[in-house]
Enzyme design. Structure first.
Site, short mmCIF file in Angstrom:
data_model
loop_
_atom_site.label_atom_id
_atom_site.label_comp_id
_atom_site.label_asym_id
_atom_site.label_seq_id
_atom_site.Cartn_x
_atom_site.Cartn_y
_atom_site.Cartn_z
CG LEU A 6 -6.74 28.95 -17.84
CD1 LEU A 6 -7.11 30.38 -18.17
CD2 LEU A 6 -7.72 27.99 -18.51
CB ILE A 7 -5.84 24.23 -14.42
CG1 ILE A 7 -4.30 24.27 -14.47
CG2 ILE A 7 -6.33 22.78 -14.28
CD1 ILE A 7 -3.63 23.79 -13.19
CB ILE A 14 -7.51 15.53 -11.50
CG1 ILE A 14 -7.76 14.05 -11.18
CG2 ILE A 14 -6.28 15.69 -12.39
CD1 ILE A 14 -8.19 13.19 -12.38
N GLY A 15 -7.92 18.61 -10.89
CA GLY A 15 -7.63 20.00 -11.23
C GLY A 15 -7.05 20.76 -10.05
CB SER A 140 -10.86 8.72 -19.32
OG SER A 140 -11.16 7.48 -18.68
CE1 TYR A 153 -15.97 10.84 -18.08
CE2 TYR A 153 -15.11 8.60 -18.26
CZ TYR A 153 -14.93 9.92 -17.92
OH TYR A 153 -13.72 10.35 -17.44
#
Ligand code: NAD
Length: 314
Positions: A6-7, A14-15, A140, A153
């Site tokens: 599952l994404i 990217i997804g 990240s 962020y």
């Protein structure tokens, strides 16, 4: 049988590429549940998935910011069985802190931090019961090293790294693996959204010097860094596929861009933080547009010997 993957956040970037690459696996090892907030945005994914759509790739609605949406999505999966959870959905935010409201900052944490936790809380109990599973978080480089004007962020990604570092140890006892993916710059809407956002914005509350450093020093060097060092969403998808294939022997941290390993190494080489702070200061204010050259030089001067710490897309 096939592993259920599952994404989150699959309508772009990217997804989307992860969903397509896993669904098109040459050995057909995966059934991908590609999720997004709004199925009206499915076209790009459906087109890229081609034949896999409706076979090894299915779609589902999921907003990581809502309890009900997350629960509904997982309840809709046969036996609630997810083998691999990829937490990819995330949003960026750059700019002088003085000009960002607390509400805006909270919304970044709502997606990047609480969104991931919400997913993990829904899926982890079943994984623990089954004594198996792989939780992947797209973090990240900024989850390991702060970058000027990315304060909030970076904080949201640091928070995630800390959360997962704690959980990884417990989960090992249940044979559940936890892996962080740590890309540097990647060419996606993330980058274009940021640049567009900044062009439209004024920066109320920030003084003229700060706005000047942001717009005329940071932004050009950031654009340059993206252009010279940026990876593609496919690169990150390939790295992630490798991490999935490594299963329970996958590493906890996985930097995808070897050019960023010296930066991270600096941090661990000097625990006082002085080296990192001053290196970044000189790169930004004294090298500016030559920042990417210094990044490449560092990689060159360390003879690439830190490369082994990255998961290469190739
Ligand atoms: P992107 O903006 O193309 O993709 C992010 C996706 O998340 C979008 O499809 C968006 O609709 C979705 N999303 C946002 N809020 C959501 C929510 N509440 N529920 C469900 N989905 C939601 O950008 P991307 O670069 O593909 O970003 C993916 C991940 O990679 C993010 O976590 C980001 O922090 C991380 N990342 C990106 C870069 C980069 O330079 N692009 C670098 C390092 C890490």
């Amino acid at each position: 049988g096939q592993k259920v993957v599952l994404i989150t956040g699959c309508s772009s970037g990217i997804g989307l590429r992860m969903a397509v690459m896993l669904a098109k696996d040459e050995k057909q090892r995966y059934h991908v549940i590609a999720t997004m907030r709004d199925l009206k945005r499915k076209d790009k994914l459906v087109e890229a998935a081609g034949d896999a759509y409706g076979k090894s790739l299915s779609l589902a609605v999921l907003d990581v910011c809502t309890d009900e949406s997350v629960k509904q999505c997982i309840d809709g999966i046969k036996d609630r069985h997810v083998d691999v959870l990829i937490n990819n959905a995330g949003i960026g935010l750059v700019g002088p802190v003085e000009s960002i409201s607390i509400a805006e900052m909270k919304s970044v944490f709502e997606t990047n931090f609480f969104g991931v936790i919400r997913m993990i809380k829904e899926v982890m109990p079943d994984m623990k019961k089954r004594k198996g599973g792989h939780i992947i978080v797209v973090s990240s480089v900024m989850g390991l090293q702060g970058v000027v004007f990315n304060d909030v962020y970076a904080a949201s990604k640091f928070a995630m790294e800390g959360f997962c570092e704690c959980l990884a140890v417990q989960l090992l006892k249940f044979n559940v693996t936890m892996s962080m993916i740590e890309p540097g710059p990647v060419h996606t809407e993330f980058e274009s959204k940021m640049i567009q956002d900044v062009r439209q914005k004024e920066f109320p509350g920030a003084d003229a010097d700060t706005v000047n450093y942001f717009k005329n020093v940071y932004l050009p060097s950031s654009v340059d860094i993206f252009e010279t060092l940026g990876q593609t969403p496919d690169d990150i998808a390939r790295c992630t596929k490798k991490v999935i294939e490594q299963g329970s022997s996958a590493r906890f941290r996985n930097l995808t861009n070897p050019l960023y390993t010296p930066i991270v190494a600096l941090k661990y080489a000097d625990e006082t933080g002085g080296l990192s702070v001053h290196a970044f200061y000189h790169m930004l204010f004294n090298l500016g547009p030559l920042m990417h050259v210094s990044m490449k030089a560092m990689q060159y001067l360390t003879c690439g010997c830190l490369r082994s710490r990255t998961i290469s897309p190739n």
